[in-house]
Design an enzyme around this catalytic site. Structure first.
Site, PDB file in Angstrom:
ATOM      1  N   ASP A  95       0.796  -1.233   0.000  1.00 40.19           N
ATOM      2  CA  ASP A  95       0.000   0.000   0.000  1.00 40.19           C
ATOM      3  C   ASP A  95       0.830   1.285   0.000  1.00 40.19           C
ATOM      4  O   ASP A  95       0.419   2.290  -0.552  1.00 40.19           O
ATOM      5  CB  ASP A  95      -0.943   0.008   1.224  1.00 40.19           C
ATOM      6  CG  ASP A  95      -0.202  -0.207   2.544  1.00 40.19           C
ATOM      7  OD1 ASP A  95       1.042  -0.306   2.528  1.00 40.19           O
ATOM      8  OD2 ASP A  95      -0.871  -0.278   3.600  1.00 40.19           O
ATOM      9  N   HIS A  96       2.024   1.240   0.579  1.00 38.31           N
ATOM     10  CA  HIS A  96       2.747   2.490   0.793  1.00 38.31           C
ATOM     11  C   HIS A  96       3.514   2.999  -0.436  1.00 38.31           C
ATOM     12  O   HIS A  96       3.900   4.162  -0.474  1.00 38.31           O
ATOM     13  CB  HIS A  96       3.743   2.335   1.947  1.00 38.31           C
ATOM     14  CG  HIS A  96       3.108   2.547   3.283  1.00 38.31           C
ATOM     15  ND1 HIS A  96       2.067   1.791   3.739  1.00 38.31           N
ATOM     16  CD2 HIS A  96       3.365   3.449   4.270  1.00 38.31           C
ATOM     17  CE1 HIS A  96       1.703   2.203   4.942  1.00 38.31           C
ATOM     18  NE2 HIS A  96       2.480   3.208   5.282  1.00 38.31           N
ATOM     19  N   ASP A 160       3.686  -0.724  11.323  1.00 41.50           N
ATOM     20  CA  ASP A 160       3.176   0.576  10.888  1.00 41.50           C
ATOM     21  C   ASP A 160       2.539   1.250  12.089  1.00 41.50           C
ATOM     22  O   ASP A 160       1.875   0.592  12.902  1.00 41.50           O
ATOM     23  CB  ASP A 160       2.131   0.405   9.784  1.00 41.50           C
ATOM     24  CG  ASP A 160       1.759   1.745   9.185  1.00 41.50           C
ATOM     25  OD1 ASP A 160       2.410   2.148   8.206  1.00 41.50           O
ATOM     26  OD2 ASP A 160       0.849   2.417   9.717  1.00 41.50           O
ATOM     27  N   ARG A 448      -2.569  12.367   9.908  1.00 43.12           N
ATOM     28  CA  ARG A 448      -1.381  13.200  10.158  1.00 43.12           C
ATOM     29  C   ARG A 448      -1.383  14.402   9.245  1.00 43.12           C
ATOM     30  O   ARG A 448      -1.740  14.278   8.074  1.00 43.12           O
ATOM     31  CB  ARG A 448      -0.115  12.392   9.868  1.00 43.12           C
ATOM     32  CG  ARG A 448       0.219  11.521  11.007  1.00 43.12           C
ATOM     33  CD  ARG A 448       1.606  10.959  11.004  1.00 43.12           C
ATOM     34  NE  ARG A 448       1.624  10.148  12.201  1.00 43.12           N
ATOM     35  CZ  ARG A 448       2.361   9.066  12.377  1.00 43.12           C
ATOM     36  NH1 ARG A 448       3.207   8.700  11.437  1.00 43.12           N
ATOM     37  NH2 ARG A 448       2.308   8.393  13.485  1.00 43.12           N
ATOM     38  N   SER A 643      12.715   6.788  16.015  1.00 43.67           N
ATOM     39  CA  SER A 643      12.072   5.643  15.357  1.00 43.67           C
ATOM     40  C   SER A 643      12.780   4.347  15.721  1.00 43.67           C
ATOM     41  O   SER A 643      13.976   4.334  16.004  1.00 43.67           O
ATOM     42  CB  SER A 643      12.115   5.866  13.838  1.00 43.67           C
ATOM     43  OG  SER A 643      12.570   4.732  13.170  1.00 43.67           O
ATOM     44  N   ARG A 645      13.587   1.993  13.869  1.00 46.08           N
ATOM     45  CA  ARG A 645      14.070   1.271  12.680  1.00 46.08           C
ATOM     46  C   ARG A 645      15.345   0.474  12.959  1.00 46.08           C
ATOM     47  O   ARG A 645      16.306   0.952  13.537  1.00 46.08           O
ATOM     48  CB  ARG A 645      14.187   2.225  11.499  1.00 46.08           C
ATOM     49  CG  ARG A 645      15.432   2.989  11.326  1.00 46.08           C
ATOM     50  CD  ARG A 645      15.351   3.808  10.032  1.00 46.08           C
ATOM     51  NE  ARG A 645      14.229   4.732  10.073  1.00 46.08           N
ATOM     52  CZ  ARG A 645      14.389   6.051  10.194  1.00 46.08           C
ATOM     53  NH1 ARG A 645      15.565   6.588  10.269  1.00 46.08           N
ATOM     54  NH2 ARG A 645      13.333   6.830  10.241  1.00 46.08           N
TER      55      ARG A 645
HETATM   56  S1  SF4 Z   1      -1.848   6.569   7.917  1.00 44.99           S
HETATM   57 FE1  SF4 Z   1      -0.239   5.269   7.163  1.00 44.99          FE
HETATM   58  S2  SF4 Z   1      -1.230   3.343   6.589  1.00 44.99           S
HETATM   59 FE2  SF4 Z   1      -2.820   4.898   6.775  1.00 44.99          FE
HETATM   60  S3  SF4 Z   1      -3.141   5.664   4.716  1.00 44.99           S
HETATM   61 FE3  SF4 Z   1      -1.710   7.014   5.763  1.00 44.99          FE
HETATM   62  S4  SF4 Z   1       0.314   6.227   5.238  1.00 44.99           S
HETATM   63 FE4  SF4 Z   1      -1.190   4.622   4.772  1.00 44.99          FE
END
Ligand code: SF4
Length: 755
Positions: A95-96, A160, A448, A643, A645
């Protein structure tokens, strides 16, 4: 489809006994969060071992979910364990990496082309090791998980930060780094600091323009982006029970923006309706049998202040729609106060684009309510003033809302349907004109809105609201518009008002989908080959790290003495480097390039002790590696914060750094170093940091009797030949010392699998 009823039966069969034991031990009623955590204690962990608050506890999650960007390194590492299949049910979601530019079809085919090697790798590695693979276009990880895998009372980790979305169906779902996912897939326990508990009591009932999104927009305003740190937020009350399961998912999803470990709702009628509506009636039947365990105890909810560390109460009947932003999701404005804020702060009032959807807000309920406004605009001769995009969260939702005519309605309003993927939400938005960096406003139903997140333009003022409010605002094109009270002028010059949105929690004719985009793993993966092009710049199979040579480490060169803040971003920068996240050699060219060299106060400029030249950190380290010379990194306080990572721990290990010696570590990074077989040490006396000179040769002594709680010794040989030594501490337990000796935790697992 691919849910595991047997696994759920097993989880539920433990519930009663574990919860009863916990109740007895603590001698008090339990919150839902506590019940699920106790029910998932790892077998190595006894209930008596830990106290709530502060202690680290081992858990046994039921599932792992990975998105395509973070899955790459997690799975490359997992391969090293040489297991035949994953230890717990796991899925990968593409998806990303899909960029939004023109519209769903073209964007998807471009992404398949551009990311072919990554998709081929993920599809083949999933096929081989028993991992469910959701192809590009299948949807966004969290929406797909909610529709297929989330179950009440379960525990999941996901690579995620918005993994908590599954809390909407009563699951403890937590975002983690790839190393944690790798561990759990390899059969190890997963460690979590036992969280604090925040209770949110919801009274009343939402109606009209207000939606579930407004609950979390309000909570974000109360708690701010840091207020949930180290906490799990548990929602309860009659108001909670009135919200749809997908609405609850929205609230838990965006709970990541208050820094919460996760958020959760109890199992109720709405959860049951959603499970049955998504063809999981068998799970609902099982959950019904233990439903008293899938919610907090009555006494807890009657007197929440006695059982939660903090309690917030929100009356949904009085909750106004909110718009949060710009630049931060916790700047919360009730819609009645928003227009004045826009004017006072001089934010651009013209809305350039309204974007709905994303993993946060693309349920059938969201889309149908937003579409009801689009239909009103058409009926009332209103022409949308802003551009408008729709990002469905999954193919199942997309197919169903197309079947029910909502996408056509948006199309008539001028809306563009983007691929079922993250797209603009993660900056994968090739927005025309963004490069001019003009000051402008957009409004989204995402979660976000930090600077540059959507389109890379630092001057884009991004606001967050519910899909309904975003749609209404996009119709008006004006941030000072309040759809609850204001009118708009239509194409005939008449004043018209938008009525309250209406919609359906679930599709009346049920969900449908032609091809959900799921690939089941092979029954027998032993014959499947993992596809990695040896010439690839983005992917590289890993070689196991070498075992410890069994002696003290002598004659190490100082690679860098880092001064001040050294986060995982300083150690392994993000941005353009992320395209190499599946290629350890290539991404290692960013190692420590953001750290400040104590001796010249510069970044990415350290002395090569073999040549005397000042060069970039990775270059110097590669020279040491080529010549078989070990090195050491010295750091300041809270080294490796930020993070989680794993690249920040893998890169130094890969390039031949033998130890990281610091005043203090951020805990996750310290653990990551241990997992990679690296020595992570701390100064017993922090002033000894000052003894380390640029040209030092460094010995680490005491390794042959390396033991928990026992200090090691550092001996410095300065350029003038003088020496000095001091003690250094470590936090390795017996098992972690074995990781060091074997060269990495995965080397031990591999040996165990082979035995
Ligand atoms: S919050 Fe993260 S998982 Fe959800 S659509 Fe945005 S980038 Fe994709």
């Amino acid at each position: 489809m691919a849910f595991d009823i047997e696994m759920i039966e097993k989880v539920y069969s433990n519930f009663s006994s574990r919860i009863e034991a916990a109740r007895k031990l603590l001698n008090r009623p339990l919150t839902l969060t506590e019940k699920i955590l106790y029910a998932h204690l790892h077998e190595s962990q006894s209930l008596e071992d830990f106290q709530r608050g502060g202690s680290y506890v081992d858990f046994a999650p039921d599932r792992v979910a990975m998105q395509d960007a973070t899955a790459q390194m997690a799975l490359l590492q997992f391969m090293q364990a040489e297991r035949t299949t994953v230890a717990v049910p796991s899925t990968v979601h593409c998806d990303h990496l899909i960029q939004a530019k023109v519209g769903a079809d073209i964007d998807l085919s471009t992404a398949k082309d551009q990311n072919k090697e990554v998709y081929d790798f993920l599809a083949s590695v999933s096929d081989k090791y028993g991992i469910g693979f959701w192809k590009p276009g299948a949807g966004i990880i969290h929406q797909v998980v909610l529709e297929n895998y989330a179950f009440p009372g379960g525990m999941m980790i996901g690579t995620d930060s918005h993994t908590p979305n599954a809390g909407g169906l009563g699951m403890i779902a937590i975002g983690v780094g790839g190393a944690d996912a790798c561990d759990v897939m390899a059969g190890l326990a997963w460690e979590l600091k036992f969280p604090k508990l925040i209770g949110v009591k919801l009274t009343g009932k939402i109606s009209g323009w207000t939606s579930a999104k407004d609950v979390i927009l309000k909570v974000a305003g109360i708690l701010t982006v840091k207020g949930g740190t180290g906490s799990i937020v548990e929602y309860f009350g009659e108001g909670a029970r009135s919200l749809s399961a997908t609405g609850k998912g929205t609230i838990c999803n965006m709970g990541a923006e208050i820094g919460a470990t996760t958020s959760i709702f109890g199992y109720d009628e709405k959860s049951e309706i959603y499970l049955r509506g998504t063809k999981r009636g068998d799970i609902a039947d099982l959950a019904d049998q233990i439903k008293e365990h899938l919610t907090g105890d009555e006494e807890v909810y009657a007197n929440p202040e006695n059982y939660f560390d903090q309690v917030i109460e929100i009356n949904l009947s009085e909750l106004e729609p909110h718009i949060n932003g710009p630049f931060t999701p916790d700047l919360a404005w009730p819609i009645s106060k928003f227009a004045a804020a826009v004017k006072e702060n001089g934010w651009p009032a013209k809305i350039e684009v309204g974007l709905i959807g994303s993993c946060t807000n693309s349920s059938y309920e969201d889309i149908s309510r937003a579409a009801s406004l689009a239909q009103q605009a058409i009926d009332k001769n209103l022409i949308a003033k802003s551009e408008f995009t729709i990002t469905p969260g999954s193919e199942q939702v997309r197919y169903t809302v197309e079947r029910d005519g909502f996408l056509a309605t948006f199309g008539k309003m001028g809306g563009v349907v983007l691929a079922n993927a993250c797209g603009p939400c993660i900056g994968q938005w090739d927005r025309h004109g963004a490069e001019k960096q003009e000051k402008n406003s957009i409004i989204t139903s995402f979660n976000r809105n930090f600077s540059k997140r959507a389109d890379g333009n630092p001057n884009t003022h991004s606001f967050v609201a519910s899909p309904e409010i975003v749609t209404a605002m996009a119709i008006s094109g004006d941030l000072t518009f309040n759809p609850l009270v204001d009118t708009l002028t239509n194409s005939k010059g008449e004043q018209v008002k938008l009525e309250e949105p209406t919609g359906w929690e679930m599709p009346v004719n049920g969900y449908d989908v032609k091809d959900a985009g799921y690939q089941s793993p092979a029954e027998d993966g032993s014959k499947v080959s993992v596809i990695v092009d040896p010439k690839s710049a983005r992917l590289q199979l890993l070689e196991p790290f070498k075992a410890w040579e069994g002696t003290d480490l002598k004659g190490l060169k100082l690679l860098i003495k880092a001064k001040g803040k050294c986060t995982t971003d300083h150690i392994s920068m993000a941005g353009p480097w992320l395209k190499f996240r599946g290629h350890l050699d290539n991404i290692s060219n960013n190692m420590l390039i953001g750290a400040v060299n104590y001796f010249n106060e510069k970044t990415d400029s350290v002395k090569n002790q073999l040549t005397g030249e000042y060069l970039s950190v990775p270059k110097v380290q590669r020279d040491y590696k080529a010549k078989g010379v070990g090195s050491i990194v010295v750091g300041d306080e809270n080294y490796g914060e930020g993070s989680s990572r794993e690249h920040a721990a893998m890169e130094p290990r890969f390039l031949g750094v033998r130890a990281v010696l610091v005043k203090s570590f951020a805990r996750i990074h310290e653990t990551n170093l241990k997992k990679q077989g690296m020595l992570g040490l701390t100064f017993v006396n922090k002033d000894d940091y000052n003894k380390i000179q640029e040209d030092d040769s460094i010995d680490i002594l005491g390794l042959t009797s390396f033991a928990p709680g026992k200090t090691l010794t550092i001996q410095l040989t300065h350029k003038d030949g003088s020496t000095e030594s001091f003690a250094v501490a470590h936090t390795y337990n017996a098992q972690q010392i074995e990781w060091f000796k074997a060269g990495a935790a995965l080397n031990i697992i591999r040996a165990g699998v082979a035995a």
